[in-house]
Design an enzyme around this catalytic site. Structure first.
Site, mmCIF file in Angstrom:
data_model
loop_
_atom_site.group_PDB
_atom_site.id
_atom_site.type_symbol
_atom_site.label_atom_id
_atom_site.label_comp_id
_atom_site.label_asym_id
_atom_site.label_seq_id
_atom_site.Cartn_x
_atom_site.Cartn_y
_atom_site.Cartn_z
ATOM 1 C CG ASP A 7 59.502 21.419 67.336
ATOM 2 O OD1 ASP A 7 59.986 21.989 68.335
ATOM 3 O OD2 ASP A 7 58.660 20.510 67.443
ATOM 4 C CB SER A 8 62.359 18.378 69.214
ATOM 5 O OG SER A 8 61.090 18.724 69.739
ATOM 6 C CB CYS A 63 62.210 23.451 69.540
ATOM 7 S SG CYS A 63 62.457 22.322 70.888
ATOM 8 C CD GLU A 108 55.186 13.977 70.044
ATOM 9 O OE1 GLU A 108 55.284 13.023 69.277
ATOM 10 O OE2 GLU A 108 55.639 15.115 69.798
ATOM 11 C CB CYS A 166 56.029 23.423 75.651
ATOM 12 S SG CYS A 166 56.229 21.808 74.859
ATOM 13 C CG HIS A 224 54.063 19.067 71.877
ATOM 14 N ND1 HIS A 224 55.267 19.502 71.355
ATOM 15 C CD2 HIS A 224 53.903 17.791 71.439
ATOM 16 C CE1 HIS A 224 55.807 18.524 70.646
ATOM 17 N NE2 HIS A 224 55.001 17.474 70.688
HETATM 18 N N1 DGL Z 1 59.426 21.189 71.029
HETATM 19 C C1 DGL Z 1 59.680 21.012 72.440
HETATM 20 C C2 DGL Z 1 59.576 22.369 73.138
HETATM 21 O O1 DGL Z 1 58.954 23.305 72.664
HETATM 22 C C3 DGL Z 1 58.727 20.032 73.070
HETATM 23 C C4 DGL Z 1 58.911 18.601 72.594
HETATM 24 C C5 DGL Z 1 60.218 17.974 73.031
HETATM 25 O O2 DGL Z 1 60.445 17.807 74.246
HETATM 26 O O3 DGL Z 1 61.000 17.658 72.144
HETATM 27 O O4 DGL Z 1 60.140 22.522 74.203
#
Ligand code: DGL
Length: 280
Positions: free
Chosen positions: A15-16, A78, A165, A199, A201
Protein backbone atom coordinates in the site's frame (compact mmCIF):
# COMPACT_ATOMS: atom_id res chain seq x y z
CA UNK A 1 10.81 -11.83 6.73
CA UNK A 2 13.33 -12.33 3.93
CA UNK A 3 12.67 -15.56 2.05
CA UNK A 4 15.35 -15.27 -0.62
CA UNK A 5 17.11 -18.34 0.72
CA UNK A 6 13.99 -20.40 1.19
CA UNK A 7 12.06 -22.12 -1.59
CA UNK A 8 8.80 -20.88 -0.25
CA UNK A 9 7.39 -17.38 -0.48
CA UNK A 10 5.44 -15.04 1.77
CA UNK A 11 2.50 -13.11 0.34
CA UNK A 12 3.39 -9.47 -0.29
CA UNK A 13 0.81 -6.82 0.56
CA UNK A 14 1.54 -3.36 -0.78
CA UNK A 15 0.00 0.00 0.00
CA UNK A 16 1.03 3.62 -0.35
CA UNK A 17 1.09 3.79 3.46
CA UNK A 18 -0.89 2.52 6.41
CA UNK A 19 -4.23 2.05 4.73
CA UNK A 20 -3.54 -1.41 3.31
CA UNK A 21 -3.43 -2.64 6.90
CA UNK A 22 -7.25 -2.61 6.81
CA UNK A 23 -6.94 -5.21 4.03
CA UNK A 24 -4.07 -7.14 5.66
CA UNK A 25 -6.09 -7.46 8.86
CA UNK A 26 -8.98 -9.20 7.09
CA UNK A 27 -6.65 -11.35 4.97
CA UNK A 28 -4.87 -12.61 8.10
CA UNK A 29 -8.23 -13.29 9.76
CA UNK A 30 -9.35 -15.51 6.87
CA UNK A 31 -5.97 -17.00 5.91
CA UNK A 32 -3.92 -17.03 9.13
CA UNK A 33 -1.64 -19.89 8.08
CA UNK A 34 0.36 -17.96 5.47
CA UNK A 35 3.38 -15.67 5.94
CA UNK A 36 2.90 -12.02 5.00
CA UNK A 37 5.20 -9.14 4.18
CA UNK A 38 3.53 -5.74 4.33
CA UNK A 39 5.19 -2.80 2.59
CA UNK A 40 3.94 0.76 3.06
CA UNK A 41 5.49 3.49 0.91
CA UNK A 42 4.89 6.07 3.63
CA UNK A 43 7.77 8.29 2.53
CA UNK A 44 6.08 8.96 -0.83
CA UNK A 45 2.36 8.84 -0.02
CA UNK A 46 -0.31 9.95 -0.63
CA UNK A 47 -0.67 8.34 -4.05
CA UNK A 48 -4.28 9.49 -4.48
CA UNK A 49 -3.33 12.96 -5.68
CA UNK A 50 -0.47 11.91 -8.00
CA UNK A 51 -0.37 11.44 -11.77
CA UNK A 52 -0.64 8.09 -13.55
CA UNK A 53 3.07 7.98 -14.40
CA UNK A 54 4.19 8.69 -10.86
CA UNK A 55 1.84 6.13 -9.27
CA UNK A 56 2.95 3.55 -11.84
CA UNK A 57 6.66 4.22 -11.23
CA UNK A 58 6.30 4.13 -7.43
CA UNK A 59 4.13 1.00 -7.45
CA UNK A 60 6.40 -0.83 -9.87
CA UNK A 61 9.42 -0.09 -7.68
CA UNK A 62 7.58 -1.31 -4.59
CA UNK A 63 6.43 -4.53 -6.26
CA UNK A 64 9.97 -5.12 -7.53
CA UNK A 65 11.24 -4.70 -3.95
CA UNK A 66 8.71 -7.21 -2.61
CA UNK A 67 9.79 -9.66 -5.31
CA UNK A 68 13.43 -9.16 -4.28
CA UNK A 69 12.32 -10.00 -0.75
CA UNK A 70 11.04 -13.34 -2.04
CA UNK A 71 7.33 -12.65 -2.70
CA UNK A 72 5.89 -14.67 -5.57
CA UNK A 73 2.42 -13.23 -5.06
CA UNK A 74 1.78 -9.54 -4.35
CA UNK A 75 -1.56 -7.92 -3.55
CA UNK A 76 -1.94 -4.22 -4.28
CA UNK A 77 -4.18 -3.32 -1.34
CA UNK A 78 -4.17 0.31 -2.50
CA UNK A 79 -7.07 1.35 -4.74
CA UNK A 80 -5.06 4.12 -6.39
CA UNK A 81 -2.19 1.76 -7.23
CA UNK A 82 -4.64 -0.91 -8.42
CA UNK A 83 -6.35 1.71 -10.60
CA UNK A 84 -3.26 3.31 -12.09
CA UNK A 85 -0.51 0.70 -12.09
CA UNK A 86 -1.83 -2.87 -11.87
CA UNK A 87 -2.54 -3.46 -15.54
CA UNK A 88 0.81 -2.03 -16.70
CA UNK A 89 2.70 -4.11 -14.15
CA UNK A 90 0.83 -7.26 -15.21
CA UNK A 91 1.26 -6.61 -18.91
CA UNK A 92 4.69 -4.93 -19.15
CA UNK A 93 6.77 -5.66 -16.10
CA UNK A 94 5.97 -9.17 -14.87
CA UNK A 95 6.73 -10.77 -18.27
CA UNK A 96 9.99 -8.77 -18.47
CA UNK A 97 11.02 -9.80 -14.95
CA UNK A 98 10.45 -13.49 -15.75
CA UNK A 99 9.24 -16.25 -13.40
CA UNK A 100 5.62 -16.97 -12.65
CA UNK A 101 4.90 -14.22 -10.19
CA UNK A 102 1.49 -12.72 -9.86
CA UNK A 103 0.25 -9.28 -8.83
CA UNK A 104 -3.44 -8.86 -7.96
CA UNK A 105 -5.46 -5.74 -7.13
CA UNK A 106 -8.59 -4.79 -5.22
CA UNK A 107 -10.83 -3.41 -7.95
CA UNK A 108 -11.90 -6.52 -9.83
CA UNK A 109 -12.94 -8.49 -6.72
CA UNK A 110 -14.79 -5.42 -5.44
CA UNK A 111 -16.78 -5.01 -8.64
CA UNK A 112 -17.64 -8.73 -8.72
CA UNK A 113 -18.80 -8.55 -5.15
CA UNK A 114 -20.95 -5.41 -5.43
CA UNK A 115 -22.71 -6.85 -8.44
CA UNK A 116 -24.00 -9.51 -6.03
CA UNK A 117 -24.58 -7.25 -3.04
CA UNK A 118 -26.56 -4.49 -4.78
CA UNK A 119 -30.19 -5.36 -5.36
CA UNK A 120 -31.12 -2.51 -7.74
CA UNK A 121 -27.59 -2.31 -9.25
CA UNK A 122 -27.19 1.38 -8.36
CA UNK A 123 -23.78 1.63 -6.69
CA UNK A 124 -21.77 4.52 -5.25
CA UNK A 125 -17.96 4.49 -5.20
CA UNK A 126 -16.10 6.71 -2.72
CA UNK A 127 -12.38 6.96 -3.47
CA UNK A 128 -9.36 9.17 -3.97
CA UNK A 129 -9.17 11.59 -6.90
CA UNK A 130 -6.74 9.24 -8.62
CA UNK A 131 -9.07 6.26 -8.36
CA UNK A 132 -12.07 8.27 -9.56
CA UNK A 133 -10.27 9.93 -12.49
CA UNK A 134 -8.91 6.57 -13.66
CA UNK A 135 -12.53 5.35 -14.10
CA UNK A 136 -11.22 1.87 -13.27
CA UNK A 137 -14.41 0.83 -11.47
CA UNK A 138 -16.50 1.81 -14.49
CA UNK A 139 -14.16 0.04 -16.91
CA UNK A 140 -14.01 -3.12 -14.82
CA UNK A 141 -17.81 -3.22 -14.52
CA UNK A 142 -18.18 -2.78 -18.26
CA UNK A 143 -15.62 -5.51 -18.94
CA UNK A 144 -17.38 -7.94 -16.60
CA UNK A 145 -21.05 -7.13 -17.25
CA UNK A 146 -21.39 -4.79 -20.25
CA UNK A 147 -22.47 -1.18 -19.77
CA UNK A 148 -26.07 -1.75 -18.68
CA UNK A 149 -25.84 -4.00 -15.63
CA UNK A 150 -24.32 -1.72 -12.96
CA UNK A 151 -25.09 2.00 -12.58
CA UNK A 152 -21.97 3.33 -10.92
CA UNK A 153 -21.63 6.86 -9.53
CA UNK A 154 -18.22 7.88 -8.26
CA UNK A 155 -17.13 10.62 -5.89
CA UNK A 156 -13.62 11.75 -4.98
CA UNK A 157 -13.29 12.48 -1.24
CA UNK A 158 -9.91 14.22 -0.98
CA UNK A 159 -10.30 15.26 2.66
CA UNK A 160 -10.86 11.78 4.08
CA UNK A 161 -7.31 10.37 3.80
CA UNK A 162 -5.73 13.39 5.56
CA UNK A 163 -8.36 13.15 8.31
CA UNK A 164 -7.59 9.47 8.93
CA UNK A 165 -3.83 10.05 8.71
CA UNK A 166 -4.28 12.71 11.40
CA UNK A 167 -6.24 10.22 13.53
CA UNK A 168 -9.33 12.46 13.29
CA UNK A 169 -11.75 9.55 13.16
CA UNK A 170 -14.60 11.37 14.89
CA UNK A 171 -15.50 14.97 15.70
CA UNK A 172 -17.14 17.94 14.05
CA UNK A 173 -14.65 18.46 11.21
CA UNK A 174 -14.76 14.81 10.15
CA UNK A 175 -18.57 14.72 10.33
CA UNK A 176 -18.77 17.87 8.18
CA UNK A 177 -16.79 16.35 5.32
CA UNK A 178 -18.37 12.89 5.52
CA UNK A 179 -21.88 14.38 5.46
CA UNK A 180 -20.98 16.63 2.52
CA UNK A 181 -19.52 13.74 0.49
CA UNK A 182 -22.46 11.42 1.17
CA UNK A 183 -24.91 14.16 0.15
CA UNK A 184 -22.93 14.83 -3.03
CA UNK A 185 -22.94 11.13 -3.88
CA UNK A 186 -26.71 10.87 -3.49
CA UNK A 187 -27.16 14.03 -5.60
CA UNK A 188 -25.52 12.06 -8.43
CA UNK A 189 -27.90 9.11 -7.97
CA UNK A 190 -30.66 9.02 -5.36
CA UNK A 191 -31.29 5.32 -6.00
CA UNK A 192 -27.92 4.06 -4.76
CA UNK A 193 -28.42 1.02 -2.51
CA UNK A 194 -24.75 0.11 -2.02
CA UNK A 195 -21.71 2.28 -1.28
CA UNK A 196 -18.19 0.92 -1.68
CA UNK A 197 -15.46 2.33 0.54
CA UNK A 198 -12.98 2.22 -2.36
CA UNK A 199 -10.00 3.53 -0.44
CA UNK A 200 -7.94 1.73 2.16
CA UNK A 201 -8.49 4.47 4.75
CA UNK A 202 -12.25 4.82 4.68
CA UNK A 203 -13.15 1.75 6.79
CA UNK A 204 -11.79 3.67 9.78
CA UNK A 205 -14.52 6.25 9.18
CA UNK A 206 -17.27 3.68 8.71
CA UNK A 207 -19.23 4.66 11.83
CA UNK A 208 -19.42 8.31 10.75
CA UNK A 209 -20.20 7.30 7.17
CA UNK A 210 -23.05 5.07 8.39
CA UNK A 211 -24.41 7.96 10.45
CA UNK A 212 -25.02 10.03 7.30
CA UNK A 213 -25.97 7.20 4.95
CA UNK A 214 -29.71 6.65 4.37
CA UNK A 215 -31.08 3.65 6.27
CA UNK A 216 -31.15 0.51 4.16
CA UNK A 217 -28.13 1.50 2.04
CA UNK A 218 -25.27 -0.99 2.44
CA UNK A 219 -21.76 0.29 3.09
CA UNK A 220 -19.19 -2.19 1.84
CA UNK A 221 -15.57 -2.50 3.00
CA UNK A 222 -13.00 -4.13 0.76
CA UNK A 223 -10.86 -6.02 3.30
CA UNK A 224 -13.18 -8.98 3.55
CA UNK A 225 -13.87 -8.99 -0.19
CA UNK A 226 -10.15 -9.09 -0.99
CA UNK A 227 -9.56 -11.80 1.61
CA UNK A 228 -12.35 -14.01 0.15
CA UNK A 229 -11.07 -13.38 -3.34
CA UNK A 230 -7.51 -14.33 -2.36
CA UNK A 231 -8.77 -17.54 -0.75
CA UNK A 232 -10.64 -18.38 -3.92
CA UNK A 233 -7.61 -17.51 -6.08
CA UNK A 234 -5.37 -19.85 -4.08
CA UNK A 235 -7.92 -22.64 -4.38
CA UNK A 236 -8.05 -22.15 -8.15
CA UNK A 237 -4.24 -21.88 -8.39
CA UNK A 238 -2.69 -24.76 -6.42
CA UNK A 239 0.59 -24.19 -8.29
CA UNK A 240 0.83 -20.78 -6.56
CA UNK A 241 -0.41 -22.10 -3.23
CA UNK A 242 2.36 -24.72 -3.22
CA UNK A 243 4.95 -21.94 -3.53
CA UNK A 244 3.69 -20.10 -0.43
CA UNK A 245 5.16 -20.51 3.03
CA UNK A 246 2.82 -21.22 5.91
CA UNK A 247 4.37 -20.05 9.16
CA UNK A 248 1.73 -17.54 10.31
CA UNK A 249 4.22 -14.66 10.43
CA UNK A 250 3.73 -11.00 9.50
CA UNK A 251 6.63 -8.63 8.77
CA UNK A 252 6.12 -4.91 8.29
CA UNK A 253 8.28 -2.61 6.18
CA UNK A 254 7.99 1.10 5.58
CA UNK A 255 9.92 3.59 3.46
CA UNK A 256 9.57 6.15 6.30
CA UNK A 257 10.93 6.05 9.83
CA UNK A 258 9.81 2.85 11.56
CA UNK A 259 8.73 4.69 14.73
CA UNK A 260 6.29 6.82 12.73
CA UNK A 261 4.84 3.74 11.08
CA UNK A 262 4.48 1.78 14.32
CA UNK A 263 2.46 4.48 16.06
CA UNK A 264 -0.11 4.96 13.31
CA UNK A 265 -0.19 1.29 12.27
CA UNK A 266 -1.46 0.44 15.74
CA UNK A 267 -4.57 2.56 15.01
CA UNK A 268 -5.24 0.55 11.83
CA UNK A 269 -4.44 -2.92 13.24
CA UNK A 270 -5.82 -2.32 16.72
CA UNK A 271 -2.60 -3.80 18.15
CA UNK A 272 1.14 -3.12 18.31
CA UNK A 273 3.23 -3.28 15.14
CA UNK A 274 7.04 -3.26 14.76
CA UNK A 275 8.17 -2.21 11.32
CA UNK A 276 11.58 -1.98 9.65
CA UNK A 277 12.59 0.91 7.44
CA UNK A 278 13.72 0.03 3.91
CA UNK A 279 14.70 1.87 0.74
CA UNK A 280 13.00 0.97 -2.51
N1 DGL B 1 -4.12 3.76 -0.27
C1 DGL B 1 -4.78 4.79 -1.03
C2 DGL B 1 -6.01 4.20 -1.72
O1 DGL B 1 -6.56 3.18 -1.32
C3 DGL B 1 -5.18 5.96 -0.17
C4 DGL B 1 -4.01 6.76 0.37
C5 DGL B 1 -3.22 7.50 -0.68
O2 DGL B 1 -3.78 8.40 -1.34
O3 DGL B 1 -2.06 7.17 -0.84
O4 DGL B 1 -6.45 4.75 -2.70
Amino acid sequence: MDCRNSHLSPIGIFDSGYGGLTVLKEVIKLLPEYDYVYLGDNARNPYGTRSFDVVYDYTREAVRRLIEMGCELVILACNTASAKALRSIQQNDLPRWGGNRRVLGVIRPSVESIADISVNKHVGILGTRGTVISESYLMEAEKLYGNEHLHISQLACPMLVPLVESNELTGEGTEYFVKKYIEQLFEKDGEIDTIVLACTHYPLLKDVILKYTPIGVKVVEQGQIVAESLKDYLKRHPEMDRKLSKGSSVSYYTTEKAELFDGMAGVFMGSGVEAKEIKI
